[in-house]
Design a protein around this motif. Structure first.
Motif, PDB file in Angstrom:
ATOM      1  N   SER A 199       1.262   7.285   5.139  1.00 52.89           N
ATOM      2  CA  SER A 199       1.604   7.043   3.944  1.00 52.89           C
ATOM      3  C   SER A 199       2.983   6.423   4.175  1.00 52.89           C
ATOM      4  CB  SER A 199       1.999   8.629   3.220  1.00 52.89           C
ATOM      5  OG  SER A 199       2.689   9.368   3.911  1.00 52.89           O
ATOM      6  N   GLY A 200       3.019   5.661   5.206  1.00 51.93           N
ATOM      7  CA  GLY A 200       4.449   5.031   5.507  1.00 51.93           C
ATOM      8  C   GLY A 200       5.398   5.559   6.374  1.00 51.93           C
ATOM      9  N   ASP A 201       5.128   6.965   6.832  1.00 49.73           N
ATOM     10  CA  ASP A 201       5.956   7.543   7.602  1.00 49.73           C
ATOM     11  C   ASP A 201       5.681   7.933   8.781  1.00 49.73           C
ATOM     12  OD1 ASP A 201       4.275   9.448   6.628  1.00 49.73           O
ATOM     13  OD2 ASP A 201       5.511  11.000   6.038  1.00 49.73           O
ATOM     14  N   GLY A 202       4.622   7.131   9.596  1.00 53.01           N
ATOM     15  CA  GLY A 202       3.901   7.380  10.774  1.00 53.01           C
ATOM     16  C   GLY A 202       2.440   7.613  10.462  1.00 53.01           C
ATOM     17  N   VAL A 203       1.555   7.853  11.649  1.00 53.07           N
ATOM     18  CA  VAL A 203       0.183   8.073  11.554  1.00 53.07           C
ATOM     19  C   VAL A 203      -0.093   9.466  11.985  1.00 53.07           C
ATOM     20  CG1 VAL A 203      -1.951   7.264  12.262  1.00 53.07           C
ATOM     21  CG2 VAL A 203      -0.134   5.666  11.645  1.00 53.07           C
ATOM     22  N   HIS A 204      -1.024  10.257  11.047  1.00 48.36           N
ATOM     23  CA  HIS A 204      -1.159  11.403  11.622  1.00 48.36           C
ATOM     24  C   HIS A 204      -2.772  11.770  11.571  1.00 48.36           C
ATOM     25  CE1 HIS A 204       2.836  12.255  11.362  1.00 48.36           C
ATOM     26  NE2 HIS A 204       2.969  11.936  10.204  1.00 48.36           N
ATOM     27  N   GLY A 205      -3.384  12.542  12.561  1.00 49.32           N
ATOM     28  CA  GLY A 205      -4.984  12.599  12.512  1.00 49.32           C
ATOM     29  C   GLY A 205      -5.299  13.881  12.540  1.00 49.32           C
ATOM     30  N   PHE A 206      -6.077  14.335  11.835  1.00 52.11           N
ATOM     31  CA  PHE A 206      -6.718  15.722  11.182  1.00 52.11           C
ATOM     32  C   PHE A 206      -8.261  15.814  11.838  1.00 52.11           C
ATOM     33  CE2 PHE A 206      -2.963  14.691   8.920  1.00 52.11           C
ATOM     34  CZ  PHE A 206      -2.506  15.757   8.601  1.00 52.11           C
ATOM     35  N   THR A 207      -8.459  16.948  12.383  1.00 51.03           N
ATOM     36  CA  THR A 207      -9.946  17.108  12.791  1.00 51.03           C
ATOM     37  C   THR A 207     -10.733  18.176  11.839  1.00 51.03           C
ATOM     38  OG1 THR A 207      -9.471  16.342  15.024  1.00 51.03           O
ATOM     39  CG2 THR A 207     -11.532  17.482  14.612  1.00 51.03           C
ATOM     40  N   LEU A 208     -11.820  17.831  11.528  1.00 51.72           N
ATOM     41  CA  LEU A 208     -12.542  18.810  10.673  1.00 51.72           C
ATOM     42  C   LEU A 208     -13.062  20.065  11.716  1.00 51.72           C
ATOM     43  CD1 LEU A 208     -13.380  19.745   7.892  1.00 51.72           C
ATOM     44  CD2 LEU A 208     -15.785  18.384   8.410  1.00 51.72           C
ATOM     45  N   ASP A 209     -12.561  21.417  11.434  1.00 53.28           N
ATOM     46  CA  ASP A 209     -13.096  22.381  11.795  1.00 53.28           C
ATOM     47  C   ASP A 209     -14.245  23.171  11.008  1.00 53.28           C
ATOM     48  OD1 ASP A 209     -13.486  24.886  12.711  1.00 53.28           O
ATOM     49  OD2 ASP A 209     -11.374  25.480  13.137  1.00 53.28           O
ATOM     50  N   GLN A 255       0.645  -1.318  -0.014  1.00 55.28           N
ATOM     51  CA  GLN A 255       0.095  -0.080   0.116  1.00 55.28           C
ATOM     52  C   GLN A 255       1.017   1.493  -0.124  1.00 55.28           C
ATOM     53  OE1 GLN A 255      -3.747  -0.644   2.635  1.00 55.28           O
ATOM     54  NE2 GLN A 255      -2.167  -1.604   3.360  1.00 55.28           N
ATOM     55  N   VAL A 256       0.314   2.141  -0.643  1.00 56.06           N
ATOM     56  CA  VAL A 256       1.201   3.471  -0.731  1.00 56.06           C
ATOM     57  C   VAL A 256       0.768   4.349   0.453  1.00 56.06           C
ATOM     58  CG1 VAL A 256       1.463   5.732  -2.162  1.00 56.06           C
ATOM     59  CG2 VAL A 256       1.323   3.444  -3.224  1.00 56.06           C
ATOM     60  N   ALA A 257      -0.749   4.568   0.661  1.00 54.12           N
ATOM     61  CA  ALA A 257      -0.953   4.889   1.838  1.00 54.12           C
ATOM     62  C   ALA A 257      -2.548   4.321   2.156  1.00 54.12           C
ATOM     63  CB  ALA A 257      -1.248   6.494   1.492  1.00 54.12           C
ATOM     64  N   ALA A 258      -2.705   4.549   3.357  1.00 54.76           N
ATOM     65  CA  ALA A 258      -4.068   4.058   4.081  1.00 54.76           C
ATOM     66  C   ALA A 258      -4.707   4.922   4.956  1.00 54.76           C
ATOM     67  CB  ALA A 258      -3.947   2.398   4.477  1.00 54.76           C
ATOM     68  N   GLY A 259      -6.170   5.090   4.998  1.00 60.76           N
ATOM     69  CA  GLY A 259      -6.571   5.885   6.332  1.00 60.76           C
ATOM     70  C   GLY A 259      -7.948   5.480   6.451  1.00 60.76           C
ATOM     71  N   TYR A 260      -8.566   6.306   7.511  1.00 59.98           N
ATOM     72  CA  TYR A 260     -10.045   6.183   7.597  1.00 59.98           C
ATOM     73  C   TYR A 260     -10.424   7.622   7.856  1.00 59.98           C
ATOM     74  CZ  TYR A 260      -8.861   6.009  12.618  1.00 59.98           C
ATOM     75  OH  TYR A 260      -8.176   5.970  13.723  1.00 59.98           O
ATOM     76  N   ILE A 261     -11.647   7.807   7.662  1.00 62.80           N
ATOM     77  CA  ILE A 261     -12.720   9.237   8.058  1.00 62.80           C
ATOM     78  C   ILE A 261     -13.651   8.774   9.057  1.00 62.80           C
ATOM     79  CG2 ILE A 261     -13.835  11.079   7.252  1.00 62.80           C
ATOM     80  CD1 ILE A 261     -12.575  10.042   4.590  1.00 62.80           C
ATOM     81  N   LEU A 262     -13.565   9.163  10.177  1.00 63.13           N
ATOM     82  CA  LEU A 262     -14.425   9.112  11.365  1.00 63.13           C
ATOM     83  C   LEU A 262     -15.546  10.196  11.219  1.00 63.13           C
ATOM     84  CD1 LEU A 262     -15.022   7.043  13.928  1.00 63.13           C
ATOM     85  CD2 LEU A 262     -13.571   8.616  15.301  1.00 63.13           C
ATOM     86  N   TYR A 263     -16.714   9.785  11.432  1.00 58.85           N
ATOM     87  CA  TYR A 263     -17.817  10.732  11.336  1.00 58.85           C
ATOM     88  C   TYR A 263     -18.396  10.377  12.857  1.00 58.85           C
ATOM     89  CZ  TYR A 263     -17.106  10.190   6.438  1.00 58.85           C
ATOM     90  OH  TYR A 263     -16.750  10.010   5.048  1.00 58.85           O
ATOM     91  N   GLY A 264     -18.315  11.417  13.755  1.00 51.74           N
ATOM     92  CA  GLY A 264     -18.956  11.260  14.980  1.00 51.74           C
ATOM     93  C   GLY A 264     -18.880  12.345  15.630  1.00 51.74           C
ATOM     94  N   SER A 265     -18.651  12.787  17.069  1.00 48.55           N
ATOM     95  CA  SER A 265     -19.023  14.136  17.684  1.00 48.55           C
ATOM     96  C   SER A 265     -18.021  15.401  16.800  1.00 48.55           C
ATOM     97  CB  SER A 265     -18.528  14.055  18.874  1.00 48.55           C
ATOM     98  OG  SER A 265     -17.310  13.518  19.189  1.00 48.55           O
ATOM     99  N   SER A 266     -16.988  14.869  16.290  1.00 48.61           N
ATOM    100  CA  SER A 266     -16.446  15.537  15.188  1.00 48.61           C
ATOM    101  C   SER A 266     -15.849  14.528  13.967  1.00 48.61           C
ATOM    102  CB  SER A 266     -15.082  16.216  15.737  1.00 48.61           C
ATOM    103  OG  SER A 266     -14.091  15.361  16.250  1.00 48.61           O
ATOM    104  N   THR A 267     -15.527  15.343  12.997  1.00 51.37           N
ATOM    105  CA  THR A 267     -15.118  14.360  11.831  1.00 51.37           C
ATOM    106  C   THR A 267     -13.645  14.387  11.573  1.00 51.37           C
ATOM    107  OG1 THR A 267     -16.993  14.964  10.607  1.00 51.37           O
ATOM    108  CG2 THR A 267     -14.940  13.999   9.362  1.00 51.37           C
ATOM    109  N   MET A 268     -13.030  13.169  11.799  1.00 56.47           N
ATOM    110  CA  MET A 268     -11.529  13.056  11.808  1.00 56.47           C
ATOM    111  C   MET A 268     -11.068  12.188  10.536  1.00 56.47           C
ATOM    112  SD  MET A 268     -10.055  12.481  15.655  1.00 56.47           S
ATOM    113  CE  MET A 268      -8.238  12.487  14.999  1.00 56.47           C
ATOM    114  N   LEU A 269      -9.914  12.538  10.208  1.00 55.73           N
ATOM    115  CA  LEU A 269      -9.188  12.065   8.950  1.00 55.73           C
ATOM    116  C   LEU A 269      -8.001  11.322   9.669  1.00 55.73           C
ATOM    117  CD1 LEU A 269      -8.535  11.128   6.211  1.00 55.73           C
ATOM    118  CD2 LEU A 269      -7.686  13.608   5.857  1.00 55.73           C
ATOM    119  N   VAL A 270      -7.765  10.059   9.618  1.00 56.00           N
ATOM    120  CA  VAL A 270      -6.319   9.498  10.069  1.00 56.00           C
ATOM    121  C   VAL A 270      -5.787   8.720   9.185  1.00 56.00           C
ATOM    122  CG1 VAL A 270      -5.423   8.013  11.779  1.00 56.00           C
ATOM    123  CG2 VAL A 270      -7.356   9.501  12.506  1.00 56.00           C
ATOM    124  N   PHE A 271      -4.513   8.981   8.657  1.00 54.65           N
ATOM    125  CA  PHE A 271      -4.074   8.269   7.557  1.00 54.65           C
ATOM    126  C   PHE A 271      -2.748   8.075   7.669  1.00 54.65           C
ATOM    127  CE2 PHE A 271      -3.045  12.467   6.074  1.00 54.65           C
ATOM    128  CZ  PHE A 271      -1.630  12.227   5.495  1.00 54.65           C
TER     129      PHE A 271
END
Length: 342
Positions: free
Chosen positions: A175-185, A157-173
């Motif tokens: 690309s092979g250099d660690g895992v980073h999470g972003f929250t939708l403002d 895999q080149v990259a992988a991730g998920y988008i969580l729809y909950g109390s806030s929306t988060m993108l976690v992904f």
């Protein structure tokens, strides 16, 4: 106030560190981000408009398709096909590979996704999510797409991730250099870096599994569950049981707090003897994320990312989470296997 980093800025920054980067990956992620915003809008209005309930259709998995599932699937296919960087897509909801039509610009990437994981929870307002896996085409771009282009091992895999729809929306992904999470403002409409370099604790305190199916499990799986429920374990007390029934939500919690998620093979349905979860669109991306965060994922005998898929909708047993916890499961399965081989 600390400077906020958007997901696009983060990807562009890391792209500069990759020799030969072309910007295609960034364009693909921009379409994923836009799709996530559109789906978020639909999810937050789900109780107000006619997108809850079933469509009346049945997907390739034999499951009834909910209206929001179908909506998310159509949004992703429509937007991603227009990214200009894909040659093909595959969705949990579609039986076959979806090739990008010749009328649209094409590229060398392939994306496999579950448009709305945990959709059985939609009507009761429980967290749901989108899971995606990104691959690079191997065959000649001038020739026909090969099945081997899509059926790649998770380790490729080149990259992988998920988008969580909950109390806030988060993108976690990753690309092979660690895992980073972003929250939708929602006030600015941007995903902002909120969880840099996520690391899953080596030792967890939580086990996540549907114990209602225990009677259908094999002896190895029951022994593993006994370990987590017994005081004779690494914690010297029973683990906490937490099971939402939404893969994205269960994995996300354990990724942050530590623990193990288990969806073993069972004998409930003769059509699904190897479990419920799909290797290419669910297990591979989640395994890649968890391993990049310092965890481990196995089917009991094999590392998930080393399994060679033999068909698009292949199912596998899945044990994923904190390193020490998953190794316990491996040790139990291996010990039983050695006994049987004597």
């Amino acid at each position: 106030m600390p400077q906020q980093v958007t997901v696009t800025e983060h990807i562009l920054l890391h792209q500069k560190m990759v020799p030969g980067a072309t910007g295609q990956f960034t364009r693909l992620f921009n379409e994923l981000v836009l799709s996530a915003k559109i789906i978020t809008r639909a999810v937050t209005k789900a109780g107000l408009v006619d997108i809850l309930g079933f469509t009346g259709d049945v997907n390739i998995q034999g499951e009834e398709v909910k209206k929001l599932d179908d909506y998310a699937n159509r949004i992703l296919i429509h937007r991603l096909a227009r990214s200009g960087v894909l040659c093909a897509m595959a969705s949990e909801e579609n039986a076959d590979i979806i090739e990008v039509p010749e009328s649209l610009p094409r590229g060398d990437y392939i994306i496999i996704f579950d448009p709305l994981d945990g959709s059985s929870n939609i009507d009761v307002n429980v967290n749901i999510g989108t899971i995606f896996s990104i691959l690079k085409r191997k065959s000649d771009p001038q020739g026909p797409l090969m099945s081997s282009d899509v059926l790649q091992k998770g380790s490729e895999q080149v990259a992988a991730g998920y988008i969580l729809y909950g109390s806030s929306t988060m993108l976690v992904f990753t690309s092979g250099d660690g895992v980073h999470g972003f929250t939708l403002d929602p006030s600015v409409g941007e995903f902002l870096l909120s969880h840099p370099n996520i690391r899953i604790p080596e030792q967890g305190k939580i086990y996540s599994v549907n114990e209602g199916y225990e009677r259908y499990w094999d002896r190895d799986t029951k022994k593993a569950l006994d370990y987590f429920k017994s005081p004779k374990n690494a914690l010297h007390k029973p683990y906490s049981g937490r099971y939402i029934g939404s893969l994205v939500a269960d994995i996300h919690r354990n990724l942050l707090y530590g623990g193990i998620f288990m969806y073993p093979a069972d004998l409930r349905d003769p059509k699904k003897p190897t479990g419920k979860l799909r290797l290419t669109c669910e297990c591979n991306p989640m395994a890649f994320i968890v391993e990049q965060a310092g965890g481990l994922a196995t089917d009991g005998a094999n590392r998930i990312l080393d399994i060679e898929p033999d068909h698009l909708h292949q199912r596998v047993p899945f044990f994923c989470g904190s390193l020490n916890d998953v190794r316990v499961v491996q040790d139990i399965f291996n010990a039983e296997r050695r006994k049987k081989s004597r």
